[in-house]
Design a protein around this motif. Structure first.
Motif, PDB file in Angstrom:
ATOM      1  N   VAL A  49      70.806  39.150  45.044  1.00 10.49           N
ATOM      2  CA  VAL A  49      69.461  39.025  45.615  1.00 10.49           C
ATOM      3  C   VAL A  49      68.639  40.299  45.459  1.00 10.49           C
ATOM      4  CG1 VAL A  49      70.123  37.196  47.220  1.00 10.49           C
ATOM      5  CG2 VAL A  49      70.143  39.581  47.998  1.00 10.49           C
ATOM      6  N   GLN A  50      69.278  41.442  45.215  1.00 14.05           N
ATOM      7  CA  GLN A  50      68.548  42.686  44.967  1.00 14.05           C
ATOM      8  C   GLN A  50      68.014  42.758  43.541  1.00 14.05           C
ATOM      9  OE1 GLN A  50      71.455  45.699  45.933  1.00 14.05           O
ATOM     10  NE2 GLN A  50      70.954  45.644  48.111  1.00 14.05           N
ATOM     11  N   ARG A  51      68.537  41.939  42.650  1.00 15.50           N
ATOM     12  CA  ARG A  51      68.181  42.046  41.236  1.00 15.50           C
ATOM     13  C   ARG A  51      67.414  40.850  40.671  1.00 15.50           C
ATOM     14  NH1 ARG A  51      72.487  44.785  42.544  1.00 15.50           N
ATOM     15  NH2 ARG A  51      72.983  46.764  41.545  1.00 15.50           N
ATOM     16  N   VAL A  52      67.435  39.739  41.398  1.00 15.03           N
ATOM     17  CA  VAL A  52      66.794  38.534  40.877  1.00 15.03           C
ATOM     18  C   VAL A  52      66.262  37.709  42.052  1.00 15.03           C
ATOM     19  CG1 VAL A  52      68.917  37.136  40.848  1.00 15.03           C
ATOM     20  CG2 VAL A  52      67.133  36.676  39.175  1.00 15.03           C
ATOM     21  N   ASP A  56      62.695  33.809  38.525  1.00 16.18           N
ATOM     22  CA  ASP A  56      63.286  34.641  37.472  1.00 16.18           C
ATOM     23  C   ASP A  56      64.212  33.820  36.586  1.00 16.18           C
ATOM     24  OD1 ASP A  56      61.976  36.876  38.438  1.00 16.18           O
ATOM     25  OD2 ASP A  56      63.719  37.638  39.528  1.00 16.18           O
ATOM     26  N   THR A  57      64.303  34.232  35.333  1.00 19.34           N
ATOM     27  CA  THR A  57      65.224  33.605  34.383  1.00 19.34           C
ATOM     28  C   THR A  57      66.576  34.295  34.476  1.00 19.34           C
ATOM     29  OG1 THR A  57      63.405  33.045  32.904  1.00 19.34           O
ATOM     30  CG2 THR A  57      65.615  33.105  31.941  1.00 19.34           C
ATOM     31  N   VAL A  58      67.623  33.492  34.540  1.00 19.42           N
ATOM     32  CA  VAL A  58      68.988  34.011  34.594  1.00 19.42           C
ATOM     33  C   VAL A  58      69.837  33.283  33.558  1.00 19.42           C
ATOM     34  CG1 VAL A  58      68.904  34.680  37.025  1.00 19.42           C
ATOM     35  CG2 VAL A  58      69.682  32.408  36.410  1.00 19.42           C
ATOM     36  N   VAL A  78      70.743  38.941  34.411  1.00 13.75           N
ATOM     37  CA  VAL A  78      69.384  38.875  34.938  1.00 13.75           C
ATOM     38  C   VAL A  78      68.398  39.310  33.862  1.00 13.75           C
ATOM     39  CG1 VAL A  78      70.150  39.129  37.325  1.00 13.75           C
ATOM     40  CG2 VAL A  78      69.591  41.160  36.006  1.00 13.75           C
ATOM     41  N   GLY A  79      67.112  39.102  34.145  1.00 16.23           N
ATOM     42  CA  GLY A  79      66.047  39.317  33.176  1.00 16.23           C
ATOM     43  C   GLY A  79      66.041  40.659  32.477  1.00 16.23           C
ATOM     44  N   ASP A  80      66.419  41.746  33.172  1.00 10.90           N
ATOM     45  CA  ASP A  80      66.382  43.064  32.540  1.00 10.90           C
ATOM     46  C   ASP A  80      67.600  43.339  31.672  1.00 10.90           C
ATOM     47  OD1 ASP A  80      68.409  43.554  34.346  1.00 10.90           O
ATOM     48  OD2 ASP A  80      67.344  45.097  35.466  1.00 10.90           O
ATOM     49  N   GLY A  81      68.489  42.346  31.536  1.00  6.70           N
ATOM     50  CA  GLY A  81      69.661  42.505  30.691  1.00  6.70           C
ATOM     51  C   GLY A  81      70.919  42.908  31.434  1.00  6.70           C
ATOM     52  N   GLU A  82      70.791  43.279  32.710  1.00  9.62           N
ATOM     53  CA  GLU A  82      71.971  43.633  33.486  1.00  9.62           C
ATOM     54  C   GLU A  82      72.806  42.382  33.736  1.00  9.62           C
ATOM     55  OE1 GLU A  82      73.240  45.740  37.698  1.00  9.62           O
ATOM     56  OE2 GLU A  82      71.174  45.118  37.401  1.00  9.62           O
ATOM     57  N   THR A  83      74.117  42.530  33.612  1.00  7.68           N
ATOM     58  CA  THR A  83      75.025  41.423  33.875  1.00  7.68           C
ATOM     59  C   THR A  83      75.898  41.762  35.062  1.00  7.68           C
ATOM     60  OG1 THR A  83      75.067  40.762  31.549  1.00  7.68           O
ATOM     61  CG2 THR A  83      76.870  39.977  32.927  1.00  7.68           C
ATOM     62  N   LEU A  84      75.893  40.875  36.049  1.00 10.68           N
ATOM     63  CA  LEU A  84      76.737  41.021  37.236  1.00 10.68           C
ATOM     64  C   LEU A  84      77.962  40.148  37.028  1.00 10.68           C
ATOM     65  CD1 LEU A  84      73.843  40.619  39.777  1.00 10.68           C
ATOM     66  CD2 LEU A  84      74.930  42.748  39.113  1.00 10.68           C
TER      67      LEU A  84
END
Length: 192
Positions: A49-52, A56-58, A78-84
């Protein structure tokens, strides 16, 4: 799920419509494109929830049970390319700490738009047209399947949990919603 390599799993991309909360008020999933449930463990909820957010597109990689329209997420990009990635609870945490949340008695009515499931495909509740999620134990949900099917008009009572990410009713009773245009009362409900 931390033992599964996400790169070997199918990828599903879409728009996050809304978050889902468990009865403790923790984010434990979201709705993708308004029609598919994505489940993630509550220990990832704060990070997600802090990142998307809604809109937003996931991109989700996960496993899908045979019996339900749900993805049990192993990774979420997430949209900026970070993967959780679900690596399991962090070892330095003694235990996953549940948030302090107030639950209050509530009654809701609405039309079911989506059945909600656990990560293995077990029925656990429903999403109403106003965005409220109804949650109950799997054994109760299975007995009350007719009330949790898309198109069902229901009235439910229980403990409501709300925060900035959504609202969930921990169902104690549920019944078919009475037709507002008739004098008939709601069908006899049953406990969850």
């Amino acid at each position: 799920m931390h033992w599964i390599d996400p790169a070997c799993l199918p990828e599903t991309k879409g728009t996050l419509t809304q978050f889902l909360l468990n009865p403790h008020g923790e984010p434990d999933g979201f709705i993708l494109d308004g029609q598919r449930q994505v489940h993630f463990p509550p220990h990832l909820g704060t990070h997600i929830v802090q990142r998307v957010g809604p809109g937003d597109t996931v991109t989700v990689r996960g496993v899908r049970p045979r019996t339900a329209n749900i993805i049990a997420a192993v990774s979420i990009a997430v949209g900026d390319g970070e993967t959780l990635v679900d690596e399991g609870p962090h070892r330095d945490d003694d235990r996953h700490k549940r948030p302090d949340v107030e639950m209050y008695a509530a009654e809701v009515t609405g039309t079911v738009i989506l059945s909600l499931h656990g990560p293995k495909g077990e029925l656990r509740g429903a999403l109403l047209d106003d965005g409220t999620s109804l949650r109950m134990p799997p054994h109760a949900a299975e007995e009350l399947r007719a009330y949790l099917t898309p198109g069902a008009r229901v009235q439910a009572w229980g403990g409501m949990v709300e925060n900035t990410h959504g609202h969930t009713l921990d169902v104690s009773e549920i019944a078919e919603q009475a037709d507002p245009h008739s004098d008939a009362d709601a069908d006899a409900g049953t406990g969850a």
